[in-house]
Design a protein around this motif. Sequence first.
Motif, short mmCIF file in Angstrom:
data_model
loop_
_atom_site.label_atom_id
_atom_site.label_comp_id
_atom_site.label_asym_id
_atom_site.label_seq_id
_atom_site.Cartn_x
_atom_site.Cartn_y
_atom_site.Cartn_z
N GLU A 48 1.70 8.96 -8.38
CA GLU A 48 0.31 8.48 -8.42
C GLU A 48 -0.31 8.72 -9.79
O GLU A 48 -0.94 7.83 -10.37
N THR A 59 1.58 -4.69 9.93
CA THR A 59 0.80 -4.22 8.77
C THR A 59 1.03 -5.10 7.54
O THR A 59 0.57 -4.78 6.45
N ASN A 63 -5.35 6.89 -4.72
CA ASN A 63 -5.79 5.61 -4.18
C ASN A 63 -5.56 5.61 -2.67
O ASN A 63 -4.74 6.37 -2.15
N PRO A 64 -6.27 4.75 -1.93
CA PRO A 64 -6.09 4.72 -0.47
C PRO A 64 -4.62 4.55 -0.09
O PRO A 64 -3.89 3.77 -0.71
N PHE A 65 -4.20 5.29 0.93
CA PHE A 65 -2.82 5.19 1.39
C PHE A 65 -2.79 5.09 2.91
O PHE A 65 -3.73 5.50 3.59
N LEU A 66 -1.70 4.56 3.43
CA LEU A 66 -1.54 4.38 4.86
C LEU A 66 -0.77 5.56 5.42
O LEU A 66 0.27 5.95 4.88
N MET A 107 0.84 -1.20 0.00
CA MET A 107 0.00 0.00 0.00
C MET A 107 0.87 1.25 0.00
O MET A 107 1.91 1.31 0.68
N ASN A 108 0.48 2.26 -0.76
CA ASN A 108 1.17 3.55 -0.70
C ASN A 108 1.11 4.08 0.72
O ASN A 108 0.14 3.85 1.44
N ARG A 109 2.16 4.81 1.13
CA ARG A 109 2.16 5.27 2.51
C ARG A 109 2.84 6.62 2.68
O ARG A 109 3.80 6.94 1.96
N ARG A 152 3.66 3.11 -7.71
CA ARG A 152 3.44 3.03 -6.27
C ARG A 152 4.39 4.00 -5.58
O ARG A 152 5.42 4.36 -6.14
N ARG A 201 -10.32 3.78 8.46
CA ARG A 201 -10.49 3.85 7.01
C ARG A 201 -11.42 5.02 6.68
O ARG A 201 -12.62 4.95 6.91
#
Length: 624
Positions: free
Chosen positions: A321, A23, A350-353, A1-3, A326, A569
């Motif tokens: 992005e 994680t 996109n969703p990221f952490l 995941m992107n962070r 990524r 989330r």
Amino acid sequence: MNRLVYGDNLLTMQALLAGDPQTGLPSLRGKVDLIYIDPPFDSKADYRTKVKLPGVDLQQKPTVVEQFAYADTWEEGTISYLKMIYPRLVLMKELLSDRGNIYVHIDWHVGSYVKVLLDEIFGKGNFRNEIIWKRRGGALNNYRAFGSMTDTIYWYTKSENYTFNPERTKTSEDAKEYIRQRFVYDDGDGRLYSRDPITNPSSTPSPSLIYEYKGYKPPLKGWAFSYETMKAWDDAGKLYFPPNKEQRIRRKTFLDEYEGQPIQNLWTDIYVINSQAKESVDYATQKPEALLERIIKASSNEGDLVCDFFGGSGTTAAVAEKLGRRWITCDIGKPASLVMRKRFIDQEVNPFLYQSIGDYQKEAFHNNKKLRRVGDLSQVVLGLFGALPFSPEQVSDRNFGYVKGTRNLVMVDSPNRLTTAATIRRAVEAKASLLGGDWDKVIVLGWNFAFDISQAIEKYKNSNVEVLVIPPDLLDKLSKKGFKKLIADKTVRFSSLQYLVVNPVEVIVNGNGEDELDISLSNYVLLSPDNIPLDDKDKEKLQQVMEQDPLSLIEYWSIDPDYDGDTFRSTWQDYRENVDNDSDPLHCVYSTRIAMPHKDERKVCVKAVDVFGFESLVVLDVKC
């Protein structure tokens, strides 16, 4: 995941190399395809952040974490800067894949010194280019030297097997007519082309020239081809063969395929960001997206992992992005992390952490010889709070003390970790057991707090626990004034935590069988202005805003309508400057309605971040 990571990039890279079982992140050793960094250039830079509130403009000074990082970076001038950057470059090499690239953006202050380190770490043989970026702006009014208008970007690779996608310059309108004058040849099919010499029939064609043409691969070993062989080979019609075989064979460059000249290492076609630019996020060191687009396209492919460990305004991640890469980015500055988070949300990435790592007050304490003489840090904090330490015979843990004449227990949390729910639980257990228990109250003094700490406090609210904030400038005051003077002056104040107040959630079941959740903010209470890194005059202005318009301090808030108690989330968010929801750039909207599939019970989690980067979280149990 992107962070997006808030914290020291040294610790961030160490964590990425180690992996994170919690994680599910494996070690990224050898997994990063491109790194771009834009580290600080100049020790004299002003790291204050502008904070604009209704009717008030503030200048936020660097946080304790930032002050420590910047002071450590420049304490001995260039030497300490190089001590800072060297281990970080070593870790970047460990993260890079075999085909990986690294671009280091620097200027004249330390550029030549950093080049020596890069040669040492990556090897002179892996140096690809010294790119000169003419910023089209700079110090023009320098009457004692030539104005500085360029930055340098050093490009190195991990090995000889690196990713490189050469690009050509986009041709300006002014140059197109001149270019068209070159395309004067026509074979009768209406396609204009120019002729560039390749080789004489008697000489050996250059592989580099042959391979420039798309689809060109030599059918035979060796390069000594006859005129007839080359003509038979040219099934794509990309070569011009003169009737006289003794004349030079030429390459055809078709006008309708012309893509400009190959990009060289002098970049003069990319402008700096100005305050009116559409992509501006009002961040002092923001770099233009066009600059990162060129680098990312040239040295990575779609799906590759791109990292920026001096994230700043987030341009690298934002462009990665858009280009289907990524990304991981981090910064030690809270304002930078806030700017990046808003930017990514506005871009609808996109969703990221979002993670945080590391706290640095302990390091600042131990690196200061003057402070070390006053004893253990926990003992110092106890004394400034007005508490007495236990003797070693009474309690071996030196983090505990008591307020004389009362049955109030005091616990000082460690400065190199976040105060969390586990900390509160430990304090409650100590209240019940330490020296026989029977304490009326336990007071926890913390440096930095987990974003959900208010939820933990609420959980133990019947256990007589009070949580207070240790002033973030305490170490600075100790260094300047000393322990005894601070005790005498009684100027050290311990504040309660900031917290968010959310109205009870109202639920309406609509005709589609969905639950419509009405969620609204009621109030926001910020910790004392004395604990915000501001000048005294700005603290007075802030106090007025806190009293008259407290919700204007909310920079960003978001909602997880089905919170699992572990991972937040976000499914809805708003922030200042987001005028899609309203026309007021200095306020968020403070109420919203969310439609969700029906559930008899759910947990709604609301998270808010204020203009200074402090986070608050509220969890509400909702029955539908």
